[in-house]
Structures are given as C-alpha cells and as structure tokens.
Write a protein that holds these residues in place. Sequence first.
Motif, short mmCIF file in Angstrom:
data_model
loop_
_atom_site.label_atom_id
_atom_site.label_comp_id
_atom_site.label_asym_id
_atom_site.label_seq_id
_atom_site.Cartn_x
_atom_site.Cartn_y
_atom_site.Cartn_z
N UNK A 56 43.07 46.15 31.65
CA UNK A 56 43.08 45.94 30.20
C UNK A 56 43.74 44.62 29.84
N UNK A 57 44.84 44.30 30.49
CA UNK A 57 45.53 43.03 30.22
C UNK A 57 44.64 41.85 30.58
N UNK A 58 44.00 41.93 31.74
CA UNK A 58 43.16 40.82 32.18
C UNK A 58 41.96 40.64 31.26
N UNK A 59 41.37 41.74 30.80
CA UNK A 59 40.18 41.66 29.96
C UNK A 59 40.52 41.24 28.53
N UNK A 60 41.57 41.83 27.98
CA UNK A 60 41.90 41.57 26.58
C UNK A 60 42.53 40.20 26.37
N UNK A 61 43.13 39.65 27.42
CA UNK A 61 43.83 38.38 27.30
C UNK A 61 43.07 37.27 28.02
N UNK A 62 41.75 37.27 27.88
CA UNK A 62 40.93 36.24 28.52
C UNK A 62 41.25 34.84 28.00
N UNK A 63 41.87 34.77 26.85
CA UNK A 63 42.22 33.47 26.29
C UNK A 63 43.45 32.83 26.89
N UNK A 64 44.12 33.51 27.83
CA UNK A 64 45.31 32.94 28.46
C UNK A 64 44.94 31.65 29.19
N UNK A 65 45.77 30.64 29.02
CA UNK A 65 45.49 29.34 29.62
C UNK A 65 46.08 29.17 31.02
N UNK A 66 47.19 29.85 31.26
CA UNK A 66 47.86 29.64 32.56
C UNK A 66 48.49 30.95 33.05
N UNK A 67 47.66 31.86 33.61
CA UNK A 67 48.21 33.09 34.18
C UNK A 67 48.93 32.80 35.50
N UNK A 68 50.06 33.44 35.68
CA UNK A 68 50.86 33.28 36.90
C UNK A 68 51.26 34.66 37.41
N UNK A 69 51.09 34.87 38.70
CA UNK A 69 51.52 36.10 39.34
C UNK A 69 52.62 35.76 40.32
N UNK A 70 53.74 36.45 40.22
CA UNK A 70 54.86 36.25 41.14
C UNK A 70 54.64 37.12 42.37
N UNK A 71 54.53 36.51 43.52
CA UNK A 71 54.27 37.19 44.79
C UNK A 71 55.45 37.01 45.74
N UNK A 72 55.54 37.85 46.78
CA UNK A 72 54.68 38.98 47.11
C UNK A 72 54.85 40.11 46.10
N UNK A 73 53.75 40.74 45.75
CA UNK A 73 53.77 41.91 44.90
C UNK A 73 52.43 42.63 45.00
N UNK A 74 52.34 43.75 44.31
CA UNK A 74 51.10 44.53 44.24
C UNK A 74 49.95 43.59 43.90
N UNK A 75 48.86 43.69 44.65
CA UNK A 75 47.78 42.72 44.50
C UNK A 75 46.84 43.00 43.35
N UNK A 76 46.90 44.19 42.77
CA UNK A 76 45.92 44.55 41.73
C UNK A 76 46.00 43.67 40.48
N UNK A 77 47.20 43.21 40.05
CA UNK A 77 47.21 42.31 38.89
C UNK A 77 46.37 41.05 39.11
N UNK A 78 46.54 40.40 40.27
CA UNK A 78 45.75 39.19 40.51
C UNK A 78 44.27 39.53 40.66
N UNK A 79 43.96 40.64 41.33
CA UNK A 79 42.57 41.03 41.48
C UNK A 79 41.92 41.25 40.11
N UNK A 80 42.62 41.92 39.22
CA UNK A 80 42.08 42.18 37.88
C UNK A 80 41.88 40.88 37.11
N UNK A 81 42.82 39.97 37.23
CA UNK A 81 42.70 38.68 36.56
C UNK A 81 41.48 37.92 37.07
N UNK A 82 41.28 37.91 38.36
CA UNK A 82 40.15 37.17 38.93
C UNK A 82 38.82 37.82 38.55
#
Length: 375
Positions: A104-130
Amino acid sequence: MTKPLICSPNSRSNVRITVRHSGAMTYDLGHHGDTEVAAGLVDLAVNVRHEPMPRWLSEPIVSSLAALTAYPDDREATTAVAGRHGRDPGEVLLTAGAAQGFVLLAQALRGANHPVVVHPQFTEPEAALRHAGHQVDRVLLREEDGFRLDARLVPEDADLVFVGNPTNPTSVLHPAAEIAKLARPGRVLVVDEAFSDTTFRDGVEGEPESLASRRDLPGLVVLRSLTKTWGLAGLRIGYLLGPADLLRRLALAQPLWAVSTPALAAAVACASPTAVAAEREIARRLAADRAHLLRRLAQVPKLTVAGAPASAFVSVRSQGADKLRLELRERGYAVRRGDTFPGLGADWLRVAVRDTATTDAFVATLTTVIEEQQA
C-alpha cells in the motif's frame, strides 16, 4: 561519523525482484524463510512462535466462522487496536498481513522522489517499491558498527524511508530516539515493528524502543504484525499506525474488505489487556531462551553473531555458510540463508530462537558440521 554507504541498483527488477548491484552481488528479494522449511525438518528458518493458541484467541476466531455470510466489518477491530496504542481510530489501517502494508505504501506513494531502504532488513519493502516502479536507494549498515542505525547516514533529501526495529534479520533493536531523528516534514518515515512485541528489557513495562504510540513525529508510519508471537501467519493480519490523512491515501489503494472476518476477530482479541500482558510474559521468556542460544553459539568455532540480538532470531556469520545450511538440512534442521539480504552475503545465516532443548540439539549438530567442514 561513519561514512554512509548508499547503493543505487541499476537493473530493473523482474517478477522475482532479483536485483544485481555494483555488477557483483545478486539479491533475491522475493526469498523468505518459509521456502527453507520442508516436512521432517526442525524449523529454525521462520520467525513464528510454535506454541498452542490460547483459548482467549482461538475461541473468537472459531466463533467468527458463523458470520462468514456477511462482509467483514472492521470497525470494532480498528477501535480495539487504536485503544491499545492510545490513538484515534482514524490513525489505524488494518491490513491483510503486515506485508500488505508495504504494498500500500509503495503504490499510494508513487510520487516519492527519493525512496531509501535501510539494510540489512526485511526485503519486502524494497520488493514492493520496485514492483511499483520506484528507483530505490539503499543505506547499508555495517557489521563493524553492530548493524546499529546512525540517522546521519540517511540522505537529507530522502522523502520515503524504511527502517526495521527490531531489524530482521540482524535482530538489532535501534534506540527510538535515533529513529525519531529521521522524522521531518515532507518525509514519510516507515518503521517496521513487526517484531516489536518480541522485545523485552528489565524494568521497562512495555515494548522498549517502540514508536507505535508516538503521534508527534511528522510523517511517521509504524507497521505492526500479529503473526509472530501468536502464530497467525496463515490468517494474515497486521496494521499501520500513522497520520489519519496519510492512512486515508493508503486505504484508497487497498481492496474492499481486505481483512477477513476471522482476522478481524484475532485483531480484537490481540488488542486486549489479557493479550498485551501475555505478550510481555512471552517476550520475557523469549529473552531467556535467546540468551541461552547466544551462550551456546559463543562456544561454536569460527562463528560470529551479528550485533546485539533483541528479537526472536539471530544472524550468524561463518565461512561457507551456504554449504553449512545445506548440510544442516541433511541432518534435520532448516535455517534461513542470509545471501538474499542486501548488506549480508553468502557467509550469513539466520536462526530462530526456540526452547533450550531444541537449541542444545541444534548447536551440537552445528558444531559437528563446522568441525567436519574445517577438518
């Protein structure tokens, strides 16, 4: 200050969300611990508690089956979850598992200009963003720093930031004050607290370092799960906590009646004072079991534990861990490979905390396998 390591993978993801960066390391972001488990194996790969469901939880779920002719009504569950965290119901969005929240975050916030994921962490946030078409930057925390968060590592212009606390797979619990430094106007800060209810600290009444009840931090969204402690992975129930206007945007990306009636019954039960008290006791016992696991792992040759584990799992590094994992399978144990987590690699494994007897048997096998491989 540690110099930030920021990676911008260049290739577009495929359906498996396999990402190669710097021309060297490939990460299968779609791999999860459940794929490691097979019949006959002791499950140390999935971070879900394996104990019988209490009656105060099972009975409402079973009773809800009599109401399946009606569409789900989430109002009672939303109010219950809001009450648990001292929030207004408008600041709660129930989801079909915490993983749906990332989508939901990845889809609803498609207008984000610079998404950043702090790793190592659960990979699903980055997968959803991509999957949603975002170009994602990574901030990689370092083993030599104990995989601890330094808020200064996140670029100032990042307008959508994801961080886990406690972090899967390292089990590191970041100070809430350090995470709070990331909040600012114009930025959505997503804190994955799926394992927060597994944390415990002597002298602290609730969950140490949780931001779930904070309403003063701009753009803060806290993601929660009922899967881990209560063994509800198959029921799919989680929720987001955050500003009401932002959650309304996320709800527009959610299917109608997204959360089933049995899952809503579980949400109500797990928000009760009885459930919260039980969670604290489970977390206390888990801390003792984790301490036992860490003492035993400290005796294993050529093995290093990541950071200071605070949750239901630990990550360990051992040369040739990819072969070690396969040999452990042959001897009856499933553990989680670490090479699919950006910032780790082929020498890493994740191991779930279990009871002391299971730990003792596993560590004995692990020691034997390592000694045989090094002979």
